[in-house]
Scaffold this active site. Sequence first.
Site, PDB file in Angstrom:
ATOM      1  N   CYS A   1      70.877  67.424  47.123  1.00 18.91           N
ATOM      2  CA  CYS A   1      70.658  67.490  45.676  1.00 18.91           C
ATOM      3  C   CYS A   1      69.164  67.322  45.367  1.00 18.91           C
ATOM      4  O   CYS A   1      68.366  68.184  45.718  1.00 18.91           O
ATOM      5  CB  CYS A   1      71.531  66.460  44.974  1.00 18.91           C
TER       6      CYS A   1
ATOM      7  N   HIS B   1      76.997  67.602  47.098  1.00 18.89           N
ATOM      8  CA  HIS B   1      77.051  66.261  47.705  1.00 18.89           C
ATOM      9  C   HIS B   1      78.087  66.229  48.833  1.00 18.89           C
ATOM     10  O   HIS B   1      79.282  66.065  48.578  1.00 18.89           O
ATOM     11  CB  HIS B   1      77.397  65.218  46.644  1.00 18.89           C
TER      12      HIS B   1
ATOM     13  N   GLU C   1      78.589  63.869  50.865  1.00 17.04           N
ATOM     14  CA  GLU C   1      79.024  62.497  51.141  1.00 17.04           C
ATOM     15  C   GLU C   1      80.255  62.082  50.350  1.00 17.04           C
ATOM     16  O   GLU C   1      80.908  61.091  50.702  1.00 17.04           O
ATOM     17  CB  GLU C   1      77.872  61.513  50.875  1.00 17.04           C
TER      18      GLU C   1
ATOM     19  N   SER D   1      85.712  30.483  53.845  1.00 14.45           N
ATOM     20  CA  SER D   1      86.380  30.552  52.547  1.00 14.45           C
ATOM     21  C   SER D   1      87.776  31.145  52.636  1.00 14.45           C
ATOM     22  O   SER D   1      88.588  30.977  51.727  1.00 14.45           O
ATOM     23  CB  SER D   1      85.545  31.405  51.583  1.00 14.45           C
ATOM     24  N   GLY D   2      88.055  31.880  53.707  1.00 20.27           N
ATOM     25  CA  GLY D   2      89.305  32.620  53.794  1.00 20.27           C
ATOM     26  C   GLY D   2      89.140  34.062  53.377  1.00 20.27           C
ATOM     27  O   GLY D   2      90.037  34.878  53.558  1.00 20.27           O
TER      28      GLY D   2
ATOM     29  N   VAL E   1      87.289  37.927  53.546  1.00 16.99           N
ATOM     30  CA  VAL E   1      87.125  38.812  54.700  1.00 16.99           C
ATOM     31  C   VAL E   1      85.825  38.524  55.445  1.00 16.99           C
ATOM     32  O   VAL E   1      85.817  38.372  56.670  1.00 16.99           O
ATOM     33  CB  VAL E   1      87.159  40.295  54.255  1.00 16.99           C
TER      34      VAL E   1
ATOM     35  N   SER F   1      83.614  35.893  55.589  1.00 13.44           N
ATOM     36  CA  SER F   1      83.481  34.633  56.332  1.00 13.44           C
ATOM     37  C   SER F   1      84.508  34.552  57.461  1.00 13.44           C
ATOM     38  O   SER F   1      84.243  33.964  58.516  1.00 13.44           O
ATOM     39  CB  SER F   1      83.601  33.426  55.402  1.00 13.44           C
ATOM     40  N   SER F   2      85.685  35.158  57.263  1.00 11.63           N
ATOM     41  CA  SER F   2      86.699  35.149  58.325  1.00 11.63           C
ATOM     42  C   SER F   2      86.230  35.937  59.544  1.00 11.63           C
ATOM     43  O   SER F   2      86.418  35.512  60.693  1.00 11.63           O
ATOM     44  CB  SER F   2      88.017  35.729  57.805  1.00 11.63           C
TER      45      SER F   2
END
EC number: 6.3.5.2
Length: 525
Positions: A86, A181, A183, A235-236, A238, A240-241
């Site tokens: 573009c 585009h 993408e 924290s539980g 995604v 930090s897990s």
Amino acid sequence: MTQDIHAHRILILDFGSQYTQLIARRVREAGVYCEIYAWDAPETAIRDFGAAGFILSGGPESMTVDNGPRVPEAVFQAGVPVLGICYGMQAMAGQLGGRVEASDHKEFGYARVRARGHSRLLRDIEDHASPEGWGLLDVWMSHGDRVTGLPPGFKLIASTESCPIAGIGDDERGYYGVQFHPEVTHTPQGARILSRFVHEICGCPADWTPGNIVDDLIERVRRQVGGDKVLLGLSGGVDSSVVAALLHRAIGDQLTCVFVDNGLLRKDEGDQVMATFARHMGVNVIRVDAEARFLEALKGVDDPERKRKIIGNMFIEVFDEQAARLTEVDWLAQGTIYPDVIESAGSATGKAHVIKSHHNVGGLPEDMTLKLVEPLRELFKDEVRRIGLELGLPADMVYRHPFPGPGLGVRILGEVRKEYADLLREADAIFIEELRAHDLYDQVSQAFAVFLPVKSVGVTGDGRRYEYVVALRAVETIDFMTARWAHLPYEFLDHVSRRIINEIPGISRVAYDISGKPPATIEWE
């Protein structure tokens, strides 16, 4: 020593497109490492990156004005392939001797492009064929200006009725431009086009895979922290897990996690975190029951921003208390991911339209002595999820819907009380349980219940009830910038409503939120 999965890399220059991160994700999905720099990043940084190829993003500016963003000369001096998308195509064409003009006919949305198959970029890539045998591509356009004259050495490789020059190519130098585009998902063959560019034209192997990424991250973490102790706030969520699972795989008992149970989590979430990490994986997790402290601090507070700040500050206070007891810790681990660190520091002029700077934890004390380890800072969220699966985390944890940092504190309108949190937890659990049971959970992007601190009259048998109201919210979105409310079946909503009212004493009415974003936000507070 693992293989260097960063050796063959693509540099994306951001001219302000809303789709720039999507370009990077598509390149990564093709198995090639890439980074995003602002279009006006220092030329030394661009040269030092060592790109095997460049991609120039779209953007809102115009090449027809004197001070429009320009492609750095370092790009054309590098002697590697370049793909302009573009605005990126227009900038490349204009700077290499072509002609770019403003157009009265702007093109936004679906278009069908005639792909002339004599270029390396588009050869044998098509959605349809015309009666004359031309390859046709279904694409997504979003442009006003257009290229009206080819630069020396380029040939026409794509066109539409309203945009005669929709693609240009110089096979000898590996320079290509497309006005559409590739993408976005609205361009079905876009992933093939980008894959063709990075693999066949730039010569990059597909080394950027979940298994290789895990091996690379483990080696780098071990090299960074050595035999030191590391502390992580778990924290539980995604991010930090996945950090916890990765660090445990890399350094084992050197990792200590602190899980602050603030009383504002989803039903059984604290127990699930402990079961996954402490019991199943053997991670050293300190669980802190801080419900009473959080609720006391929130007493009488009904302003959403004040609630957020109180919850954030209280988390830091509780976490710091635990950290102070662990005297041998040298490192603080964080779940910072790549979108958090794409910032205007990469812009030399300050004019680039880039994503705001963001730090994973805004409350780090200035006198903090712990060093930071951020193993996910190169990864997008979808990559983090794939890494989580590679590390053995349960799919329902890895693909769980987003949950706000302040938790139920911003899903309870007004003042937060334990009674309200307990009622909301039960209603939310029923909603999510039924979404899963009816195979609807993965069809919506986010779903949750909201507690409304108002009472409504209801009838049970011969008696009247005067109890609280909850609202259910479910949305469908690609990027969470815009969203439409999920059109869940009426029979399903009826079933969920009856379960909530019948099974939860204290709730007499259920509403369903049919607001899109915009004008509403996804969360209520």
